[in-house]
Design an enzyme around this catalytic site. Structure first.
Site, PDB file in Angstrom:
ATOM      1  N   LYS A   1       0.857  -1.196   0.000  1.00 32.86           N
ATOM      2  CA  LYS A   1       0.000   0.000   0.000  1.00 32.86           C
ATOM      3  C   LYS A   1       0.888   1.239   0.000  1.00 32.86           C
ATOM      4  O   LYS A   1       1.785   1.360   0.849  1.00 32.86           O
ATOM      5  CB  LYS A   1      -0.882  -0.047   1.247  1.00 32.86           C
ATOM      6  CG  LYS A   1      -2.166   0.743   1.172  1.00 32.86           C
ATOM      7  CD  LYS A   1      -3.005   0.383   2.408  1.00 32.86           C
ATOM      8  CE  LYS A   1      -4.277   1.150   2.494  1.00 32.86           C
ATOM      9  NZ  LYS A   1      -4.924   0.944   3.809  1.00 32.86           N
TER      10      LYS A   1
HETATM   11  O1  G3P Z   1      -7.565   1.992   5.667  1.00 30.12           O
HETATM   12  C1  G3P Z   1      -7.988   3.151   5.040  1.00 30.12           C
HETATM   13  C2  G3P Z   1      -9.352   3.626   5.449  1.00 30.12           C
HETATM   14  O2  G3P Z   1     -10.288   2.599   5.328  1.00 30.12           O
HETATM   15  C3  G3P Z   1      -9.387   4.352   6.738  1.00 30.12           C
HETATM   16  O3  G3P Z   1     -10.679   4.562   7.230  1.00 30.12           O
HETATM   17  O4  G3P Z   1     -12.203   5.138   9.092  1.00 30.12           O
HETATM   18  O5  G3P Z   1      -9.774   5.784   9.226  1.00 30.12           O
HETATM   19  O6  G3P Z   1     -11.310   6.941   7.667  1.00 30.12           O
HETATM   20  P1  G3P Z   1     -10.993   5.670   8.344  1.00 30.12           P
END
Ligand code: G3P
Length: 218
Positions: A83
């Site tokens: 990633k």
């Molecule tokens: O892993 C990336 C993404 O899914 C992060 O989500 O909830 O931290 O905005 P969030």
């Protein structure tokens, strides 16, 4: 639509893998920090549990270090997706790794223009962050629609739309209607998908009525 779980929690990963409905896992530095575990052995353990793609994110932001980190990460297991952030350095690493046959997940995507660049760099996955756009009063799902439309216009783009920063089942259902390939979700949101009050009510009635028959199937 494929379901990935967005977590580094091994209990949640094992529990969801056990359902037979889990297609992959995504992690990020925040989730690794929350787990309190050593990054590389943890990714190895996750890769042993889930055969599908497991995203492991580089920590560096400069090209040279990012490239070296990517080489370490892709050697952990065959199902690691490296990633990288959607930056010039990240996309340069993406192009190189993709050309060498390594899956790359390009993260922190907030615009269709960025998604277009990731596809041109050969990303296996683009991760648009729906919830974080909603958080700042932009419609995250409109971005998913735009990316799906653009990718559909070019058959030679192999990049899968991986809906990230998912906050609720509606994000998943609306993205599925648009044809997004993958949703990566917190474990709690995946579990929410099972729920409907009429299912609970109907099942309770069936259980009671079955008792009245006095029969047993086994
Ligand atoms: O892993 C990336 C993404 O899914 C992060 O989500 O909830 O931290 O905005 P969030």
């Amino acid at each position: 639509m494929k379901f990935f779980v967005d977590t580094a929690d091994l209990d949640d990963i094992k529990d969801l893998a056990d359902t037979g409905l889990l297609d992959g896992v995504t992690t990020n530095p925040s989730l690794i920090a929350k787990s309190g575990k050593q990054f590389i052995p943890l990714i190895k353990e996750i890769c042993d549990i889930v055969p599908g793609p497991v995203s492991a994110e580089v920590a560096a932001t400069d090209y040279e270090t990012m490239r070296k980190e990517a080489d370490v990460l892709r050697n952990i297991a065959d199902n690691v997706a490296v990633k990288v952030p959607l930056t010039p350095a990240g996309l340069k690493v993406c192009k190189e790794l993709s050309d060498e046959g390594t899956m790359v997940n390009v993260t922190l995507c907030f615009s269709a223009a960025q998604a277009l660049l990731a596809a041109k760099a050969g990303a296996a996955f683009i991760s648009p962050f729906v919830g974080r756009l909603d958080d700042i009063s932009f419609n995250g799902l409109e971005l998913i629609a735009d990316i799906c439309t653009i990718y559909d216009n070019y058959a030679y783009f192999d990049t899968e739309v991986l809906v990230a920063s998912v906050r609720n089942p509606l994000h998943i259902i609306e993205s599925a209607k648009m044809g997004a390939h993958v949703a990566t979700c917190p474990a709690s949101v995946i579990r929410q998908l099972y729920n409907h009050p009429l299912t609970d009510k109907g099942l309770a009635a069936f259980v009671e009525d079955w008792k009245k028959t006095g029969q047993s199937i086994l």
